[in-house]
Design a protein around this motif. Sequence first.
Motif, PDB file in Angstrom:
ATOM      1  N   CYS A 168      43.071  31.877  -1.949  1.00  0.00           N
ATOM      2  CA  CYS A 168      43.563  30.510  -2.085  1.00  0.00           C
ATOM      3  C   CYS A 168      43.620  30.135  -3.564  1.00  0.00           C
ATOM      4  CB  CYS A 168      42.625  29.557  -1.340  1.00  0.00           C
ATOM      5  SG  CYS A 168      42.926  27.825  -1.712  1.00  0.00           S
ATOM      6  N   CYS A 176      40.779  27.175  -4.123  1.00  0.00           N
ATOM      7  CA  CYS A 176      39.335  27.363  -4.074  1.00  0.00           C
ATOM      8  C   CYS A 176      38.918  28.831  -4.071  1.00  0.00           C
ATOM      9  CB  CYS A 176      38.734  26.623  -2.878  1.00  0.00           C
ATOM     10  SG  CYS A 176      39.274  27.271  -1.314  1.00  0.00           S
ATOM     11  N   CYS A 189      39.750  25.096   2.592  1.00  0.00           N
ATOM     12  CA  CYS A 189      40.287  23.776   2.241  1.00  0.00           C
ATOM     13  C   CYS A 189      41.533  23.418   3.039  1.00  0.00           C
ATOM     14  CB  CYS A 189      40.578  23.698   0.742  1.00  0.00           C
ATOM     15  SG  CYS A 189      41.943  24.740   0.204  1.00  0.00           S
ATOM     16  N   CYS A 248      40.805  21.516  -4.282  1.00  0.00           N
ATOM     17  CA  CYS A 248      40.171  21.837  -3.023  1.00  0.00           C
ATOM     18  C   CYS A 248      39.034  20.848  -2.788  1.00  0.00           C
ATOM     19  CB  CYS A 248      39.632  23.265  -3.065  1.00  0.00           C
ATOM     20  SG  CYS A 248      38.691  23.673  -1.597  1.00  0.00           S
TER      21      CYS A 248
HETATM   22 ZN   LIG Z   1      41.185  26.640  -0.456  1.00  0.00          ZN
END
Ligand SMILES: [Zn+2]
Length: 543
Positions: free
Chosen positions: A91, A94, A128, A473
């Motif tokens: 991601c 995050c 997230c 996030c």
């Molecule tokens: Zn994330």
Amino acid sequence: MDRADGWDGPRRGWGVSAGDELSARMAREIAEAVTGLRDWRVQHPTATFAELEAAVDERFNAARARVLGELARLSAAADLAGRPAGERARCPACGDRLAPQGKRRRAVVTQGAREVVLERDYARCPACGRGVFPLDEELGLLPGPLSPRLREAVVRVGTWIPSFQRGAAALAYFTGVRVDAETVRRQTEAAGAALVDRETAEAARLEREAPAPAGGPRVQQISADGAMVPLRGGEWAEAKTLAVGEVVAARDGAGAPVVRTVGASYFSRLADSDAFGRLALPELHRRGTATAGTVAAVLDGSLWLQAFVDLHRPDAVRILDFPHAVESLSAAVQAALGVGAVAAVVWLARHAHELKTGDPDAVLAALAALPVHDAADPAAAATARDQALGYLRARREQIAYARFQAMGLPIGSGMVESANKLVVEERLKGPGMHWARPNVDPMLALRCAAANDRWDEVWPGVVRSLRRAPDPCPTRARRPAGLSAAQAGRPRRAPRPPPLRVAPMPADRPRRIVAGRPTPDHPLKRRPFQHRELLRQTTSTKR
Ligand SMILES: [Zn+2]
């Protein structure tokens, strides 16, 4: 097997046969285009060269789009679901491993209005909840249907061609892709706004960190001036422009030594004088104004320009633009001896020459001795003489033109007048144009990037800003310690340092528009010098 020909990474990469298949498919696309062309030629034995070009473009554009699609799919980010969890992409917000959510189709429009259809993985971050297309990230695709190269083409025509409508027509001619004028406008302004943000952030960074500036030239010229831009609602606003150049010794056609300013670059904004001075820092930093041997500030005498020089190079040699000095002499002598009178013309020629090559004090004495009592309007003539005397005496240090020329310094600010035309007026002052105030700076920033020949340098940064910045996030921010959010890769969301927030300019000066038209007193209706003189007066009173 060559990596470029077929990815053979972890677990399920393309093997030798997959790579061969891909090459064969692309070869087939090209072969079909060529075969189609041969058949077309047989049916059109008397085609003109232009018709041949159109036929080749048509078929090759189709093949090109399919080859592009094949190559785009040959990607390290492809096949998310086929990889073990530990090897999946992370991601961008995050850093968690993404969970595959199946495939989604996307069409990307490219040259010749051909679509490249991408079947790509969609994934969600379990931490997230953010949705990600790893292939879009890897390919650097922008939101919207256009390919990155077409998107850049849209912004280029929107920047250079002085009408979004004509820009759209030019784009259609050169790329075969039709977009409407509104799309050209929106995308140009979005790119320009991103560039303004980046340049403002850079100005703030330079103020904060004060890194060593670039090495400047032996002699540098800086000049700045304003140009009026028509806004919506009949309002006008002053776009300020800075021009920076290197002063070199040259020879004119007759072999006489002359001074030339070369390599001009520009910075332009609709900003008040304080903000303009600070926002111009990146351009001056880049040009090495702080380290140049000598800086000649050739200016029109406005107070804001003096403050600008105080900020960036307080020891600059300040020079009143020579045509401005002559214009003030001209106003005084015409009031005394008559507008267009032979005696006035002779007096002006003699004293302009003396001012340029001789003793400024002799010129000031001659100015003081003008026979104002014999004028048609003695009171007006006395006022004109006193105004010129006051103006030139207050700038006595700045009118030593013979000395400046002996030092190899320029005495005219024509460089910034050209800049006003090139950067501002050719694009923002066309017939019927009225700009929303927030859209002026984006256009000015793009115009400067283009006029400074720095487009290729700034465009990748604009693209980074235009690609959707990752949302923060909410659960786990895993940015490296010590890095701000901006440094961690979210420049557009970074809070700007409060001191450099650029306030919109106040409504400019008394109304000089009646029923949507400039009055005779309007800057546009006046001769160039008077226009600048007006700016000088209004900016001086504003400070
Ligand atoms: Zn994330």
